[in-house]
Design an enzyme around this catalytic site. Structure first.
Site, PDB file in Angstrom:
ATOM      1  N   ASP A 107       0.870  -1.174   0.000  1.00  0.00           N
ATOM      2  CA  ASP A 107       0.000   0.000   0.000  1.00  0.00           C
ATOM      3  C   ASP A 107       0.909   1.226   0.000  1.00  0.00           C
ATOM      4  OD1 ASP A 107      -1.978  -1.881   0.427  1.00  0.00           O
ATOM      5  OD2 ASP A 107      -2.910  -0.810   2.095  1.00  0.00           O
ATOM      6  N   SER A 246       7.932   4.969   5.249  1.00  0.00           N
ATOM      7  CA  SER A 246       9.052   4.265   4.627  1.00  0.00           C
ATOM      8  C   SER A 246       8.839   4.166   3.120  1.00  0.00           C
ATOM      9  CB  SER A 246       9.201   2.871   5.239  1.00  0.00           C
ATOM     10  OG  SER A 246       9.255   2.940   6.646  1.00  0.00           O
TER      11      SER A 246
END
Length: 285
Positions: A107, A246
């Protein structure tokens, strides 16, 4: 700007951007930032997030980021990181099954770039080199003329990622670095893709050639957690990030992949596209 696959503009959380603006754009914020990016600080924060003392943060985090918990498996969380690395229901993230279909590993907000002869990109105001990312000019040269895909995860995203195809994995390479946030605010002041801690491996895939799969750590992410596998299957979990935003980077060799047209068009216009774990985002050539 961020758009979903239907072309709708998606607002990004303003709270996170405001905090990062203070850290990166003010004098005292930058002094504090020098402390926050130290690996020892990230390690201390990581230990706290792994402890039972951090459980109280879960409820407010869910409410603040409007996370739909109906998608996730029901469980009692032992720590904030236990919540942050929660598993989603398999029905919520079906894997596109065609052998020639490229899937998103996570995602995220996706941007795609062609890899030029000099292997240098401008990513939201920061110069990004494939060679600097990999610390290997020889490996970088193999991807000249290919495709670079950058998947930016935010704190409200699902933080596990999967293999994009079946195949065999090479040994992982870990590169130590400073831990900076991957939020675009940071890119105005730091070339974060050179500085962040990162780990990568070459995936010898069945349908897309040799693909570099890299994970880039961010501020307060003390650990990139990858599974120790040699052979892997498409859609099988590769690993996860602990707390923080991230990035996953995929590099494809020349003439190995065709990216879906909406993602290419958005990328040409400087727009990120929202993609989901297992969703089709292209095809093999």
């Amino acid at each position: 700007m961020i758009k979903d696959r239907n072309g709708r503009v998606i607002p990004e959380s303003s709270g996170q951007s405001e905090v990062l603006g203070i850290l990166y754009k003010t004098f005292f914020g930058r002094i504090l930032l020098k402390v926050l990016v130290l690996p020892i600080v990230s390690e201390i924060v990581g230990k706290f997030m792994d402890s039972a003392l951090s459980v109280f943060l879960v409820k407010s985090f869910i409410e603040r980021n409007k996370i739909d918990m109906r998608q996730y498996r029901e469980q009692k969380y032992r720590s904030f990181n236990d919540f942050f690395t929660r598993k989603i229901k398999s029905s919520a993230r079906p894997i596109a099954g065609g052998l020639d279909e490229l899937i998103s590993p996570c995602d995220s907000k996706l941007t795609v770039y062609p890899i030029s002869e000099r292997s240098i990109f401008e990513i939201k105001g920061s110069m990004y080199s494939v060679s600097n990312l990999l610390k290997s000019p020889a490996t970088a040269r193999r991807y000249c003329g290919g495709t670079c895909m950058i998947f930016r995860l935010c704190v409200d995203d699902y933080h596990r990622y999967c293999f994009i195809d079946s195949g065999i994995k090479s040994e992982s390479v870990y590169i130590k670095g400073e831990l900076h946030t991957v939020n675009p605010v940071a890119l105005e002041h730091y070339n974060i893709y050179k500085r962040n801690s990162r780990e990568y491996t070459v995936l010898r895939t069945d349908n897309f050639g040799d693909v570099v799969h890299a994970e880039v750590g961010a501020m307060l992410v003390g650990k990139i957690c990858n599974r120790n596998l040699h052979r892997f299957r498409k859609g099988e979990e590769k690993g996860m990030f602990k707390y923080g935003g991230s990035t996953v980077v995929l590099l494809f060799e020349k003439d190995k992949v065709t990216i879906d047209s909406d993602i290419l068009e958005n990328s040409r216009n400087g727009i990120e596209t929202v993609v989901k774990y297992g969703e089709k985002i292209g095809k093999s050539k």
